[in-house]
Design a protein around this motif. Structure first.
Motif, PDB file in Angstrom:
ATOM      1  N   LEU A  32      -0.287   8.905  -5.607  1.00  0.00           N
ATOM      2  CA  LEU A  32       0.258   7.804  -6.407  1.00  0.00           C
ATOM      3  C   LEU A  32      -0.784   6.696  -6.463  1.00  0.00           C
ATOM      4  CD1 LEU A  32       3.855   7.529  -4.878  1.00  0.00           C
ATOM      5  CD2 LEU A  32       3.095   8.874  -6.830  1.00  0.00           C
ATOM      6  N   GLU A  33      -0.796   6.022  -7.555  1.00  0.00           N
ATOM      7  CA  GLU A  33      -1.742   4.929  -7.742  1.00  0.00           C
ATOM      8  C   GLU A  33      -1.483   3.792  -6.736  1.00  0.00           C
ATOM      9  OE1 GLU A  33      -2.393   2.439 -11.530  1.00  0.00           O
ATOM     10  OE2 GLU A  33      -1.537   4.392 -12.075  1.00  0.00           O
ATOM     11  N   THR A  34      -2.542   3.168  -6.254  1.00  0.00           N
ATOM     12  CA  THR A  34      -2.335   2.014  -5.383  1.00  0.00           C
ATOM     13  C   THR A  34      -2.114   0.785  -6.257  1.00  0.00           C
ATOM     14  OG1 THR A  34      -3.850   3.001  -3.847  1.00  0.00           O
ATOM     15  CG2 THR A  34      -3.320   0.704  -3.468  1.00  0.00           C
ATOM     16  N   ARG A  35      -0.936   0.257  -6.220  1.00  0.00           N
ATOM     17  CA  ARG A  35      -0.618  -0.867  -7.083  1.00  0.00           C
ATOM     18  C   ARG A  35      -0.662  -2.170  -6.310  1.00  0.00           C
ATOM     19  NH1 ARG A  35       3.344   1.261 -10.607  1.00  0.00           N
ATOM     20  NH2 ARG A  35       2.362   2.798 -11.941  1.00  0.00           N
ATOM     21  N   TRP A  36      -0.545  -3.290  -7.025  1.00  0.00           N
ATOM     22  CA  TRP A  36      -0.628  -4.610  -6.396  1.00  0.00           C
ATOM     23  C   TRP A  36       0.375  -4.790  -5.269  1.00  0.00           C
ATOM     24  CZ3 TRP A  36       3.867  -7.354  -6.561  1.00  0.00           C
ATOM     25  CH2 TRP A  36       4.799  -6.956  -7.530  1.00  0.00           C
ATOM     26  N   TRP A  37       1.574  -4.210  -5.485  1.00  0.00           N
ATOM     27  CA  TRP A  37       2.613  -4.471  -4.487  1.00  0.00           C
ATOM     28  C   TRP A  37       2.278  -3.873  -3.126  1.00  0.00           C
ATOM     29  CZ3 TRP A  37       4.210  -0.044  -2.523  1.00  0.00           C
ATOM     30  CH2 TRP A  37       4.155   1.093  -3.326  1.00  0.00           C
ATOM     31  N   LEU A  38       1.389  -2.868  -3.145  1.00  0.00           N
ATOM     32  CA  LEU A  38       1.029  -2.263  -1.868  1.00  0.00           C
ATOM     33  C   LEU A  38       0.254  -3.279  -1.014  1.00  0.00           C
ATOM     34  CD1 LEU A  38       1.763   0.489  -0.858  1.00  0.00           C
ATOM     35  CD2 LEU A  38      -0.508   1.289  -1.435  1.00  0.00           C
ATOM     36  N   HIS A  39      -0.563  -4.094  -1.693  1.00  0.00           N
ATOM     37  CA  HIS A  39      -1.290  -5.138  -0.962  1.00  0.00           C
ATOM     38  C   HIS A  39      -0.316  -6.193  -0.444  1.00  0.00           C
ATOM     39  CE1 HIS A  39      -4.939  -3.290  -2.347  1.00  0.00           C
ATOM     40  NE2 HIS A  39      -4.518  -3.386  -3.602  1.00  0.00           N
ATOM     41  N   VAL A  40       0.665  -6.501  -1.276  1.00  0.00           N
ATOM     42  CA  VAL A  40       1.665  -7.482  -0.841  1.00  0.00           C
ATOM     43  C   VAL A  40       2.427  -6.928   0.360  1.00  0.00           C
ATOM     44  CG1 VAL A  40       3.706  -8.811  -1.517  1.00  0.00           C
ATOM     45  CG2 VAL A  40       1.936  -8.314  -3.205  1.00  0.00           C
ATOM     46  N   TRP A  41       2.744  -5.639   0.279  1.00  0.00           N
ATOM     47  CA  TRP A  41       3.468  -5.020   1.387  1.00  0.00           C
ATOM     48  C   TRP A  41       2.652  -5.116   2.690  1.00  0.00           C
ATOM     49  CZ3 TRP A  41       2.259  -0.469   4.243  1.00  0.00           C
ATOM     50  CH2 TRP A  41       3.246  -0.102   5.160  1.00  0.00           C
ATOM     51  N   VAL A  42       1.356  -4.820   2.578  1.00  0.00           N
ATOM     52  CA  VAL A  42       0.505  -4.878   3.771  1.00  0.00           C
ATOM     53  C   VAL A  42       0.543  -6.292   4.361  1.00  0.00           C
ATOM     54  CG1 VAL A  42      -1.873  -4.711   4.623  1.00  0.00           C
ATOM     55  CG2 VAL A  42      -1.003  -3.001   3.044  1.00  0.00           C
ATOM     56  N   LEU A  43       0.453  -7.276   3.483  1.00  0.00           N
ATOM     57  CA  LEU A  43       0.485  -8.664   3.946  1.00  0.00           C
ATOM     58  C   LEU A  43       1.816  -8.980   4.633  1.00  0.00           C
ATOM     59  CD1 LEU A  43      -1.176 -11.340   3.711  1.00  0.00           C
ATOM     60  CD2 LEU A  43       0.360 -11.929   1.826  1.00  0.00           C
ATOM     61  N   CYS A  44       2.891  -8.503   4.039  1.00  0.00           N
ATOM     62  CA  CYS A  44       4.213  -8.768   4.612  1.00  0.00           C
ATOM     63  C   CYS A  44       4.358  -8.102   5.974  1.00  0.00           C
ATOM     64  CB  CYS A  44       5.327  -8.235   3.707  1.00  0.00           C
ATOM     65  SG  CYS A  44       5.610  -9.248   2.287  1.00  0.00           S
ATOM     66  N   VAL A  45       4.007  -6.838   6.015  1.00  0.00           N
ATOM     67  CA  VAL A  45       4.298  -6.083   7.224  1.00  0.00           C
ATOM     68  C   VAL A  45       3.359  -6.467   8.387  1.00  0.00           C
ATOM     69  CG1 VAL A  45       2.940  -3.955   7.069  1.00  0.00           C
ATOM     70  CG2 VAL A  45       5.337  -3.841   7.641  1.00  0.00           C
ATOM     71  N   ARG A  46       2.153  -6.895   8.045  1.00  0.00           N
ATOM     72  CA  ARG A  46       1.210  -7.277   9.115  1.00  0.00           C
ATOM     73  C   ARG A  46       1.450  -8.701   9.589  1.00  0.00           C
ATOM     74  NH1 ARG A  46      -4.880  -5.078   8.674  1.00  0.00           N
ATOM     75  NH2 ARG A  46      -4.656  -5.256  10.883  1.00  0.00           N
ATOM     76  N   VAL A  47       1.640  -9.604   8.637  1.00  0.00           N
ATOM     77  CA  VAL A  47       1.626 -11.014   9.006  1.00  0.00           C
ATOM     78  C   VAL A  47       2.970 -11.706   8.757  1.00  0.00           C
ATOM     79  CG1 VAL A  47       0.343 -13.165   8.754  1.00  0.00           C
ATOM     80  CG2 VAL A  47      -0.770 -10.994   8.228  1.00  0.00           C
ATOM     81  N   LEU A  48       3.334 -11.707   7.489  1.00  0.00           N
ATOM     82  CA  LEU A  48       4.477 -12.526   7.113  1.00  0.00           C
ATOM     83  C   LEU A  48       5.770 -12.163   7.848  1.00  0.00           C
ATOM     84  CD1 LEU A  48       4.340 -14.452   4.384  1.00  0.00           C
ATOM     85  CD2 LEU A  48       6.331 -13.045   3.904  1.00  0.00           C
ATOM     86  N   ALA A  49       6.140 -10.889   7.760  1.00  0.00           N
ATOM     87  CA  ALA A  49       7.418 -10.483   8.353  1.00  0.00           C
ATOM     88  C   ALA A  49       7.448 -10.688   9.872  1.00  0.00           C
ATOM     89  CB  ALA A  49       7.755  -9.050   7.970  1.00  0.00           C
ATOM     90  N   PRO A  50       6.436 -10.218  10.626  1.00  0.00           N
ATOM     91  CA  PRO A  50       6.543 -10.420  12.077  1.00  0.00           C
ATOM     92  C   PRO A  50       6.610 -11.890  12.465  1.00  0.00           C
ATOM     93  CG  PRO A  50       4.600  -9.092  11.537  1.00  0.00           C
ATOM     94  CD  PRO A  50       5.256  -9.429  10.257  1.00  0.00           C
TER      95      PRO A  50
END
Ligand code: PHE
Length: 462
Positions: A421-439
């Motif tokens: 599957l194509e890597t879309r913008w939201w995947l970068h947002v997800w990485v940001l959320c799961v690494r930093v924002l959410a914790p």
């Protein structure tokens, strides 16, 4: 069927993509949407809670759900075994243990009690409930019912029995089939209820309460309650979505399934609010009723509808099914645990766990009827607080840290189906959320909401 062989090679899979989404939504949509969400909105100042809830669901709930599905599909195991299968530090197995204890035992124990209420209300709809509600006495009816211990326990047994039967019949036949029929039916009846509720004289005040945020009502605990509710409603932090993801075929797209599941869940919660608040204000009930809100307000709305008793019957029947599709996902966790740990046959595991969970739940039921209390709270409230405001946030926090910092590459592979599957913008947002924002957000909301942050602050200032 669960992974009883432990090898994960011949796992049963969902019959179809739709089947998977409906089953995941079936676990997510339950009493949390129709019973818990409205009463928390009522207790936490209305629209402002809804707003915080939506923010948290998008920025924290959704990313955690993606993470859980990814771990599950990669490991093809139940929560406790999953982390071993991924060859990571045994520490992460704690997520599985925590989830099993919180979901399989604690949440399920009192979930069965409320599930029992839906059965009683279903039967009473055709009995005396409508007459009582028509005279404005639905609150008294509710109070009287939960005060009758034997009655409550009896209905709890019926609900638990139904859950056990579904779990015994396995994923494909039991869970998937039930969800396909009952979920759309629940949706339709909610729409009818909303129309009735919105057209009652005096409904505007309720719409305002539900939609117009009053920021002065915002407190520290609003955030923690919204966070806990988001996890509870999306069935996160307990390894449930991890387990469901483990039955997902390799070619399915996890992201779109996640967005569907979370959106359906949120939609049903929001709709429940529209069915309840306009009517609640129209009929002069208080928003801060606590656990009884849905059971007090909705019968009063049905009583004001032609053929109300039949609508009421159907509504509680569907709510019962929505609750069962959630409780069986919780029971599946306890069952798989007993099978793997004690080498039991499925049927024995279901019976043994069923009894333990019933005893624990019975304590909640009895506590609501009077005593015993825990820290001034009913046992049910205390367990609910412990699970939703402590254990689920801790579980979800660990999922984020694990995926974000120790398992990111495999997770990305999983989410893009190995790069197909194509890597879309939201995947970068997800990485940001799961690494930093959410914790960080979970940690902050947790420390702040429980008052620990304040304690820490005073301690540091000394
Ligand atoms: N999400 C379910 C509900 O809203 C409850 C639940 C919580 C189910 C956690 C499974 C795990 O009712």
């Amino acid at each position: 069927m669960s992974d009883e062989s432990g090898k994960g090679l011949t796992r049963e899979q969902w019959g179809s993509r739709l089947g998977f989404i409906l089953a995941a939504a079936g676990s997510a949509i339950g009493l949390g949407n129709v019973w818990r969400f409205p009463y928390l909105v009522g207790e936490n100042g209305g629209a402002v809670f809804v707003l915080v809830y939506l923010f948290i669901t998008v920025l924290i709930g959704l990313p955690v759900m993606l993470a859980e599905f990814a771990i599950g599909r990669a490991a093809q195991r139940s929560p406790v075994a999953a982390f071993r299968a991924l060859n990571v530090s045994p520490f992460w197995g704690a997520i599985g243990w925590l989830g099993t204890l919180a979901g399989g035992f604690f949440v399920l124990s009192y979930y069965n009690v409320i599930g029992g209420w839906t059965i009683r209300y279903m039967l009473e709809s055709l009995g005396g409930l409508m007459e009582t509600a028509a005279t404005g006495q639905s609150k008294e009816f509710f109070g009287h019912f939960i005060g009758q211990r034997q009655q409550v326990l009896m209905f709890q047994i019926v609900f638990s029995g139904a859950t056990m039967l579904f779990v015994l019949s396995g994923i494909g036949k039991g869970i998937e089939r039930a969800c396909k029929v009952m979920m759309p039916a629940l949706f339709l009846i909610l729409v009818v209820l909303i129309i009735r509720s919105l057209t009652l004289p005096g409904a505007e005040a309720g719409i305002e309460f539900y939609l117009k945020p009053d920021l002065s009502k915002l407190t520290r605990s609003t955030f923690l309650s919204a966070l806990g509710q988001s996890f509870f409603s999306l069935s996160l932090g307990l390894g449930i979505m991890l387990t469901y993801g483990s039955y997902l075929g390799r070619e399915e797209r996890i992201p779109s399934a996640t967005v569907w599941t979370a959106s359906l869940d949120t939609l049903i919660a929001l709709l429940s609010g529209f069915a309840i608040f306009p009517a609640m204000f129209a009929m002069g009930f208080e928003p801060g009723q606590g656990v009884g809100l849905t059971f007090i307000t909705l019968p009063a709305v049905f009583a004001k509808m032609p053929a109300g008793q039949y609508f009421s019957f159907l509504f509680f029947l569907f709510l019962f099914f929505a609750a069962v599709t959630s409780s069986m996902s919780l029971m599946e966790v306890a069952t798989t645990f007993a099978i793997e740990k004690f080498n039991l046959k499925r049927v024995n595991a279901v019976c043994l766990m069923g009894i333990i969970i019933f005893l624990l739940g019975g304590y909640s039921a009895i506590s609501l009827a009077g005593d015993p209390k825990v820290a001034g709270m009913d046992f049910l409230d205390a367990l609910d607080y412990l699970c939703n405001n402590v254990m689920l946030p801790v579980g979800s926090f660990l999922v984020c840290v694990f995926v974000g910092w120790f398992w990111l590459d495999p997770a990305l592979k999983e989410l893009t189906n190995n790069g197909k599957l194509e890597t879309r913008w939201w995947l970068h947002v997800w990485v940001l959320c799961v690494r930093v924002l959410a914790p960080i957000a979970i940690l902050f909301i947790f420390l702040n909401g429980t008052g620990l942050l304040e304690t820490l602050d005073t301690w540091l200032r000394q």
